[in-house]
Motif scaffolding. Structure first.
Motif, PDB file in Angstrom:
ATOM      1  N   UNK A   1       0.817  -1.203   0.063  1.00 36.51           N
ATOM      2  CA  UNK A   1       0.032   0.066   0.059  1.00 36.51           C
ATOM      3  C   UNK A   1       0.899   1.173  -0.082  1.00 36.51           C
ATOM      4  N   UNK A   2       2.100   1.083   0.926  1.00 32.85           N
ATOM      5  CA  UNK A   2       2.771   2.385   0.772  1.00 32.85           C
ATOM      6  C   UNK A   2       3.446   2.736  -0.450  1.00 32.85           C
ATOM      7  N   UNK A   3       3.662   1.508  -1.213  1.00 35.74           N
ATOM      8  CA  UNK A   3       4.295   1.542  -2.456  1.00 35.74           C
ATOM      9  C   UNK A   3       3.457   2.215  -3.506  1.00 35.74           C
ATOM     10  N   UNK A   4       2.135   2.382  -3.181  1.00 37.89           N
ATOM     11  CA  UNK A   4       1.205   2.873  -4.072  1.00 37.89           C
ATOM     12  C   UNK A   4       1.142   4.290  -3.879  1.00 37.89           C
TER      13      UNK A   4
ATOM     14  N   UNK B   1      -6.249   8.308   2.921  1.00 40.35           N
ATOM     15  CA  UNK B   1      -7.348   8.234   3.711  1.00 40.35           C
ATOM     16  C   UNK B   1      -8.139   7.025   3.498  1.00 40.35           C
ATOM     17  N   UNK B   2      -8.293   6.481   2.359  1.00 47.82           N
ATOM     18  CA  UNK B   2      -8.943   5.288   2.156  1.00 47.82           C
ATOM     19  C   UNK B   2      -8.313   4.122   2.702  1.00 47.82           C
ATOM     20  N   UNK B   3      -6.871   4.208   2.539  1.00 41.73           N
ATOM     21  CA  UNK B   3      -6.174   2.898   3.279  1.00 41.73           C
ATOM     22  C   UNK B   3      -6.264   3.060   4.714  1.00 41.73           C
TER      23      UNK B   3
ATOM     24  N   UNK C   1     -13.034  -3.705  -1.794  1.00 37.56           N
ATOM     25  CA  UNK C   1     -12.701  -2.454  -1.137  1.00 37.56           C
ATOM     26  C   UNK C   1     -11.377  -1.889  -1.393  1.00 37.56           C
ATOM     27  N   UNK C   2     -10.582  -2.881  -1.558  1.00 40.09           N
ATOM     28  CA  UNK C   2      -8.926  -2.763  -1.734  1.00 40.09           C
ATOM     29  C   UNK C   2      -8.941  -2.542  -3.388  1.00 40.09           C
ATOM     30  N   UNK C   3      -9.850  -3.095  -4.029  1.00 43.69           N
ATOM     31  CA  UNK C   3      -9.694  -2.752  -5.588  1.00 43.69           C
ATOM     32  C   UNK C   3      -9.939  -1.593  -5.775  1.00 43.69           C
TER      33      UNK C   3
ATOM     34  N   UNK D   1      -7.256   1.015  -5.136  1.00 41.36           N
ATOM     35  CA  UNK D   1      -6.214   0.551  -5.832  1.00 41.36           C
ATOM     36  C   UNK D   1      -6.522   1.567  -7.336  1.00 41.36           C
ATOM     37  N   UNK D   2      -7.747   1.502  -7.625  1.00 45.91           N
ATOM     38  CA  UNK D   2      -8.330   2.353  -8.877  1.00 45.91           C
ATOM     39  C   UNK D   2      -7.777   3.773  -8.855  1.00 45.91           C
TER      40      UNK D   2
END
Length: 387
Positions: free
Chosen positions: A202-205, A223-225, A252-254, A257-258
């Protein structure tokens, strides 16, 4: 550790006073039931013989059997205490059931006839009571002592067999409970291993968005994470979750990532029916597959990629499929198949279901990479497979 034969618990359907636990310090339920059971059976069977044949035609009277049973209960209790002292030493048990038991059996018969004969000498009483010659009285006494010896040895063997059987069952149950506890601990450790792995991705994103100067999107993603991680970490559903909730987490994770790939990533979800929706599976078991689909499918492609999640039943088992556009290359497949996430899935499946569950990854038809998890019914969880 005490060398005596001691059980995890002594089971009675009613409460006993402390007095009985002083008299029977170990294996109280087996001792009481076997001692009184054997001699009560002895008295009942022989009483029926007296009733059926008649006291005049039978060698012994009810009085003989009653006195024998009462005295034998006390003698058998003494034998029980000797066996309790020697504990689980087979040589000691064999010795106790031979030499001392011979004297116990002889003493029981002598004391019984002494009480019945009083004040007459024992051999004279036996001769008169059984209508035999004085010369045959000693032989008859020896026969009675031998029968009593066989009963005492039979009780001793029965008691030791029951104790050994229960101790083996207790040890087996303890070992199974220990293995189950260890397995559950391993499962929790593997589940918690996913949290830092997920946070790292997630931090990479977030980092990618910051590098691309997409600060607003990066803030939105953070915020979403935060909301997603709070939802995952505060989930108190345990180690198992329904397919519907697990897939809802991944959707929710997808959606998060969107934010990184608004034009290149699409996803589609299909759950076959209500039975599949309520099927219990390990928490976050699908998460690494979703991460890999994004990392190796979406992030490495310039073309739009669709990620499909499908949950169906097949041959009485649950089939979870995560597929994405693209192809696994020889070099990429090595990386794809040896990561932390996939190893975690395999270990968790092995721990929960043994060989009944599996994970398969490969190229499917139509330029699709397909990852499939096969999960049996919840009843097969922690099943003891043949090793």
């Amino acid at each position: 550790m005490d060398s005596r034969i001691i059980l995890a618990s002594d089971r009675f359907s009613f409460a006993l006073s402390p007095f009985w636990y002083r008299i029977f310090p170990v294996n109280i339920d087996l001792a009481i039931k076997s001692i009184f059971g054997v001699w009560a059976g002895y008295f009942v069977v022989n009483s029926l013989r007296v009733v059926l044949w008649g006291a005049s035609d039978h060698l012994h009277t009810l009085e003989d059997y009653l006195v024998t049973a009462i005295i034998s209960v006390t003698v058998t209790w003494a034998l029980y205490r000797l066996l309790a002292v020697i504990g689980e030493r087979p040589a000691g048990a064999v010795f106790i059931l031979t030499i001392p038991t011979i004297f116990m059996a002889t003493g029981t018969v002598y004391l019984t006839n002494l009480i019945l004969a009083y004040p007459m000498p024992v051999l004279d009483y036996i001769s008169i009571a059984h209508g035999i010659s004085p010369n045959s009285a000693l032989s008859h006494f020896s026969d009675m002592a031998f029968v009593n010896y066989l009963i005492l040895v039979g009780w001793g063997g029965l008691y030791l067999a029951m104790v050994n059987s229960r101790n083996s069952q207790v040890a087996l149950t303890h070992r199974q409970n220990l293995e189950r506890a260890n397995r559950e601990s391993e499962m929790r450790a593997l589940r918690y291993q996913l949290n830092p792995h997920f946070v790292f991705n997630a931090l990479n994103s977030v980092s990618s968005l910051v590098i691309d100067s997409k600060n607003e999107q990066a803030g939105q993603l953070v915020d979403s994470l935060a909301d997603y991680m709070r939802w995952v970490l505060q989930d108190d559903s345990g180690d198992l979750i329904t397919v519907e909730r697990e897939i809802a987490q991944q959707v929710r994770y997808l959606e998060i990532e969107q934010v990184r790939f608004p034009d290149r990533m699409k996803f589609d979800v299909h759950i076959e029916d209500d039975v599949v929706r309520e099927w219990k599976i390990p928490v976050l078991i699908v998460q690494p597959l979703i991460e890999n689909a994004i990392k190796y499918g979406v992030a490495r492609s310039s073309a739009p990629v669709c990620i499909a999640i499908c949950a169906t039943r097949e041959a009485g088992r649950l089939k979870l499929v995560v597929a994405n556009d693209g192809r696994m290359m020889a070099v990429a497949s090595k990386t794809y198949g040896t990561g932390t996430g996939l190893a975690n899935i395999r270990e968790r499946l092995q721990g929960f279901y043994g060989p009944e569950a599996a994970l398969f990854i490969g190229n499917g038809s139509g330029d699709r990479v397909v990852a499939t998890i096969i999960i049996p019914d919840e009843k097969q969880m922690f099943s003891d497979s043949v090793r």
